[in-house]
Scaffold this motif. Structure first.
Motif, PDB file in Angstrom:
ATOM      1  N   THR A  84      45.098  42.166  54.300  1.00  0.00           N
ATOM      2  CA  THR A  84      46.170  41.627  53.464  1.00  0.00           C
ATOM      3  C   THR A  84      45.883  41.980  52.010  1.00  0.00           C
ATOM      4  OG1 THR A  84      45.586  39.671  54.710  1.00  0.00           O
ATOM      5  CG2 THR A  84      47.623  39.597  53.444  1.00  0.00           C
ATOM      6  N   GLU A  85      46.944  42.363  51.357  1.00  0.00           N
ATOM      7  CA  GLU A  85      46.803  42.753  49.969  1.00  0.00           C
ATOM      8  C   GLU A  85      46.943  41.508  49.102  1.00  0.00           C
ATOM      9  OE1 GLU A  85      49.155  45.973  47.335  1.00  0.00           O
ATOM     10  OE2 GLU A  85      50.311  44.445  48.374  1.00  0.00           O
ATOM     11  N   ARG A  86      45.950  41.217  48.259  1.00  0.00           N
ATOM     12  CA  ARG A  86      46.046  40.036  47.410  1.00  0.00           C
ATOM     13  C   ARG A  86      46.702  40.396  46.086  1.00  0.00           C
ATOM     14  NH1 ARG A  86      41.752  36.020  46.264  1.00  0.00           N
ATOM     15  NH2 ARG A  86      43.691  35.045  45.593  1.00  0.00           N
TER      16      ARG A  86
ATOM     17  N   GLU B  74      47.631  40.697  39.780  1.00  0.00           N
ATOM     18  CA  GLU B  74      46.455  40.614  40.659  1.00  0.00           C
ATOM     19  C   GLU B  74      45.692  39.316  40.391  1.00  0.00           C
ATOM     20  OE1 GLU B  74      44.684  43.811  41.942  1.00  0.00           O
ATOM     21  OE2 GLU B  74      46.392  45.122  41.513  1.00  0.00           O
ATOM     22  N   PRO B  75      44.897  38.862  41.345  1.00  0.00           N
ATOM     23  CA  PRO B  75      44.071  37.687  41.111  1.00  0.00           C
ATOM     24  C   PRO B  75      43.153  37.918  39.907  1.00  0.00           C
ATOM     25  CG  PRO B  75      44.019  38.291  43.430  1.00  0.00           C
ATOM     26  CD  PRO B  75      44.734  39.399  42.718  1.00  0.00           C
TER      27      PRO B  75
ATOM     28  N   ASP C  41      50.663  37.713  48.316  1.00  0.00           N
ATOM     29  CA  ASP C  41      49.526  38.135  49.149  1.00  0.00           C
ATOM     30  C   ASP C  41      50.009  38.805  50.443  1.00  0.00           C
ATOM     31  OD1 ASP C  41      47.819  37.232  47.241  1.00  0.00           O
ATOM     32  OD2 ASP C  41      47.324  35.364  48.264  1.00  0.00           O
TER      33      ASP C  41
ATOM     34  N   LYS D  44      47.058  29.995  43.150  1.00  0.00           N
ATOM     35  CA  LYS D  44      46.475  31.354  43.158  1.00  0.00           C
ATOM     36  C   LYS D  44      47.122  32.183  42.051  1.00  0.00           C
ATOM     37  CE  LYS D  44      47.136  31.636  47.864  1.00  0.00           C
ATOM     38  NZ  LYS D  44      47.280  32.372  49.120  1.00  0.00           N
ATOM     39  N   TYR D  45      48.395  31.885  41.802  1.00  0.00           N
ATOM     40  CA  TYR D  45      49.145  32.591  40.761  1.00  0.00           C
ATOM     41  C   TYR D  45      49.893  31.553  39.931  1.00  0.00           C
ATOM     42  CZ  TYR D  45      48.111  36.394  43.899  1.00  0.00           C
ATOM     43  OH  TYR D  45      47.449  37.274  44.702  1.00  0.00           O
TER      44      TYR D  45
END
Ligand SMILES: Nc1ncnc2c1ncn2[C@@H]1O[C@H](COP(=O)(O)OP(=O)(O)OP(=O)(O)O)[C@@H](O)[C@H]1O
Length: 240
Positions: free
Chosen positions: A2-4, A29-30, A65, A158-159
């Protein structure tokens, strides 16, 4: 794998023939602080509204994500770790700032003891301990948005999408607030999208900038690239 990342793919928003945003793609991005800038009416708030779920895009999609959340409403995105602040902050005036943050954490499903701990922790992380016992309706106007930010950060997103978080503060205060948020974000791997008018603040705090004009992407890149980009110079200094 999975792309974060929080991704807007070819986002478009039309209101009765007004093309507020057209074919805008961006990626957060994170741990990254991304500034979304542009002149008045360039589509910043509309983009933030699409990302957060206040508006459903007329075109394009939003991936959180790797999961398509385009049709998910604001509350459901918040549960998935995507949280935003608003320009106007609504607080429970009779509760203290700490109680307001605790209430937000409870509302997000935390148990009371955890919510209390998170409220205390968040105020300290943001350097706002002095506000903890202040009644929310007595918080100085310039700091009300900080309460809104603390409430959002207490949800452990997370965002985090911030809509002019430093409005009402002077440049030095704004820089300090956003620097604290930025270093917190980098340490914790929190991705922050920042809509902010003050270029000194944006240039001094963001890892990358995405510039909009008339609803379209002009350029995106690091602050130095943006500072010297001829199109950006034209937009900010060439008009009028
Ligand atoms: N609900 C709406 N109905 C019609 N037009 C809208 C609506 N919301 C925004 N617009 C238009 O879309 C364009 C982009 O507006 P938006 O508020 O996203 O810009 P902005 O970059 O956030 O501006 P500002 O810096 O002034 O806050 C503007 O032309 C605006 O008038």
């Amino acid at each position: 794998m999975t792309e974060r990342a929080l991704v807007l793919e070819h986002g478009g928003m039309h209101f009765d023939g007004v093309r507020a945003v057209e074919d805008v793609s961006l990626r957060l991005e994170p741990g990254e602080v991304l500034g979304l800038i542009g002149p008045n009416g360039s589509g910043k708030t509309t983009t933030l509204n699409m990302l957060s779920g206040v508006l459903r895009p007329s075109e394009g999609r939003i991936l959180l994500d790797g999961v398509d959340v385009t049709r998910k409403p604001l509350r459901s995105r918040a549960r998935d770790g995507l949280v935003r602040t608003f320009q106007s902050v609504k607080v429970f005036g009779r509760l203290t700032v700490e109680e307001n943050i605790e209430a937000a954490a409870l509302g997000a499903g935390m148990r009371r003891a955890e919510a209390r701990r998170v409220a205390v922790e968040t105020l300290s992380e943001l350097g706002l301990e002095a506000l903890a016992e202040v009644r929310a309706d007595a918080v100085p106007a310039g700091q009300v948005r900080s309460v809104g930010i603390a409430r959002a950060i207490a949800l452990r997103p997370k965002y985090l999408l911030l809509d002019e978080p430093a409005a009402g503060q002077n440049e030095a205060e704004a820089l300090e607030l956003i620097r604290i948020i930025a270093s917190f974000a980098r340490e914790r791997g929190l991705g922050v999208l920042l809509v902010e008018h003050d270029m000194t603040v944006v240039m001094g705090t963001c890892d990358r900038l995405h510039v909009l004009d008339s609803g379209q992407t002009v350029v995106s890149g690091d602050p130095e690239t943006i500072r010297t980009d001829p199109q950006v110079i034209e937009i900010y200094f060439g008009k009028g």
